[in-house]
Enzyme design. Structure first.
Site, PDB file in Angstrom:
ATOM      1  N   THR A 261       0.830  -1.209   0.000  1.00 30.39           N
ATOM      2  CA  THR A 261       0.000   0.000   0.000  1.00 30.39           C
ATOM      3  C   THR A 261       0.860   1.253   0.000  1.00 30.39           C
ATOM      4  O   THR A 261       0.599   2.195  -0.761  1.00 30.39           O
ATOM      5  CB  THR A 261      -0.942  -0.002   1.214  1.00 30.39           C
ATOM      6  OG1 THR A 261      -1.750  -1.183   1.177  1.00 30.39           O
ATOM      7  CG2 THR A 261      -1.843   1.218   1.216  1.00 30.39           C
TER       8      THR A 261
ATOM      9  N   TYR B 261      -2.011 -11.506   1.566  1.00 27.50           N
ATOM     10  CA  TYR B 261      -2.133 -10.160   2.136  1.00 27.50           C
ATOM     11  C   TYR B 261      -3.623  -9.908   2.369  1.00 27.50           C
ATOM     12  O   TYR B 261      -4.381  -9.726   1.427  1.00 27.50           O
ATOM     13  CB  TYR B 261      -1.528  -9.157   1.161  1.00 27.50           C
ATOM     14  CG  TYR B 261      -1.533  -7.704   1.574  1.00 27.50           C
ATOM     15  CD1 TYR B 261      -2.033  -7.259   2.796  1.00 27.50           C
ATOM     16  CD2 TYR B 261      -1.000  -6.749   0.706  1.00 27.50           C
ATOM     17  CE1 TYR B 261      -2.012  -5.921   3.137  1.00 27.50           C
ATOM     18  CE2 TYR B 261      -0.976  -5.403   1.041  1.00 27.50           C
ATOM     19  CZ  TYR B 261      -1.488  -4.993   2.262  1.00 27.50           C
ATOM     20  OH  TYR B 261      -1.468  -3.655   2.597  1.00 27.50           O
TER      21      TYR B 261
END
Length: 303
Positions: free
Chosen positions: A56, A145
Site C-alpha cells: 500500500t 495479504y
C-alpha cells in the site's frame, strides 16, 4: 508469551521488521527508480529484516505493469541479497497477478505478497482458485495479504483452511485489525508465518504469535521499530510497550493531513530523504500540515 518463530512451511523464515517501502516520484509524477531503490537501501542500512516493495505504501494500484516490474528489479538490485525482498504482486485479476508474480521471480525477488483481489466481490471458490493459480505459476513462497477494509473481500477461516493446503502458500500478512480473527487463524495454522500489518498492533501482533511486522512507520523511522522488535524478543516487554506508545504517536502524526502516505513521504524529507510527491489523486501535505507534522515529530525527539 514470546514472539512466535516463523512457520515451518516458510523457507524464508520471515521475522522482524518488514517496511512496505515507498515508490518515489519526480515532480511530474514519473517513477524515480533511483530514489525508490535508495529508499529500500535506507531501511536495510538501518537494521530491518526484509523489505516489501509495492505494498500500500508503494502506491502499487497507481502504477503501470511496466513500472511495477521495474520497481521490483531495482529494489532487488539495491538490496543485493542482504535481506529478503518480498514483492507485492496483487491486482484485481488473477491474470495480472500471475504476470506480476512470474516477473518478480524472474528478477530475483525472494517471495511474493498477494493481496486479495479487489473491486469485484469474491466468493470462497474464487479466492481459492486465485491463490492456487498464482502459487502454481511460481516456485518462490507466496504470502497472503489480508486487508478487507481496502479490498472489500475478507477471508473466512474456512477459506484459509483451504489456502494453506496450496503448495507455496507459506504465510499471511494481516491488516484486518481483527485480533480475534488473527488469533484463531494462528492457532489453527501454526505452520504459517504471520506478519502484523498495522502500526497500531505491532506489540499485540508479537504477543499473539506473529513473527514480524509490516510497518509504515519503519519506512521513516526503521530504528524505532527495530528497537521495539528487539526489546520484545529480548524479554524487555515494558520497554517494547513504551516503544509501541511512541509508534502510536508517530502514526497519529503521520495521518494528520493528506493521509498516512503523505505523512510518510513528508517525514522522510525531514530525514533528508526526498521521495517526491505521491501520484495523483493522492496528494502531498501542504505547508501548514508539514509544519504541524515537523512540530509533532520534534516533540517526540525523532528529528
Amino acid at each position: 508469551m514470546a514472539t512466535a518463530d516463523p512457520g515451518e512451511a516458510d523457507p524464508l523464515s520471515l521475522r522482524g521488521v518488514v517496511p512496505p517501502t515507498v515508490t518515489a516520484f519526480d515532480e511530474e509524477e514519473s517513477v524515480d527508480y533511483d530514489r525508490t531503490a535508495a529508499h529500500a537501501r535506507f531501511v536495510v542500512d538501518r537494521g530491518v529484516h526484509a523489505v516489501f516493495p509495492l505494498g500500500t505504501n508503494g502506491e502499487f494500484p497507481l502504477l503501470t505493469q511496466q513500472e511495477r516490474g521495474r520497481v521490483v528489479e531495482r529494489v532487488v538490485e539495491a538490496v543485493d541479497g542482504d535481506v529478503p525482498v518480498i514483492a507485492g504482486v496483487g491486482a484485481p485479476s488473477t491474470y495480472q497477478t500471475v504476470a506480476h508474480a512470474e516477473h518478480a521471480e524472474s528478477v530475483g525477488a525472494d517471495g511474493v505478497v498477494v493481496v486479495t483481489p479487489f473491486y469485484y466481490p469474491l466468493d470462497e471458490t474464487g479466492a481459492i482458485e486465485h491463490y492456487r493459480r498464482v502459487a502454481n505459476a511460481v516456485s518462490v513462497p507466496v504470502y497472503v495479504y489480508h486487508i478487507p477494509s481496502r479490498t472489500g473481500n475478507a477471508l473466512s477461516h474456512d477459506t484459509l483452511t483451504e489456502l494453506v493446503e496450496i503448495d507455496n502458500v507459506v504465510g499471511l500478512k494481516d491488516s484486518s485489525k481483527d485480533v480475534p480473527w488473527l488469533v484463531q487463524t494462528i492457532d489453527a495454522h501454526p505452520e504459517l508465518t504471520y506478519l502484523s500489518g498495522s502500526d497500531s498492533l505491532l506489540y499485540t501482533g508479537l504477543a499473539v504469535g506473529c513473527s514480524g511486522m509490516v510497518s509504515a512507520v519503519a519506512n521513516v523511522f526503521p530504528e524505532l521499530v527495530v528497537e521495539l522488535y528487539e526489546a520484545y524478543t529480548g524479554g524487555e516487554r515494558k520497554r517494547a510497550r513504551e516503544l509501541q506508545g511512541t509508534v502510536f504517536s508517530v502514526r497519529n502524526a503521520l495521518k494528520s493531513g493528506g493521509g498516512y502516505m503523505a505523512g510518510v513521504k513528508t517525514a522522510l524529507s525531514f530525514r533528508d530523504f526526498d521521495a517526491g510527491p505521491l501520484r495523483s489523486p493522492l496528494r502531498r501535505m501542504d505547508e501548514t500540515e508539514r509544519a504541524e507534522l515537523r512540530e509533532r515529530l520534534e516533540a517526540l525527539d525523532l528529528i
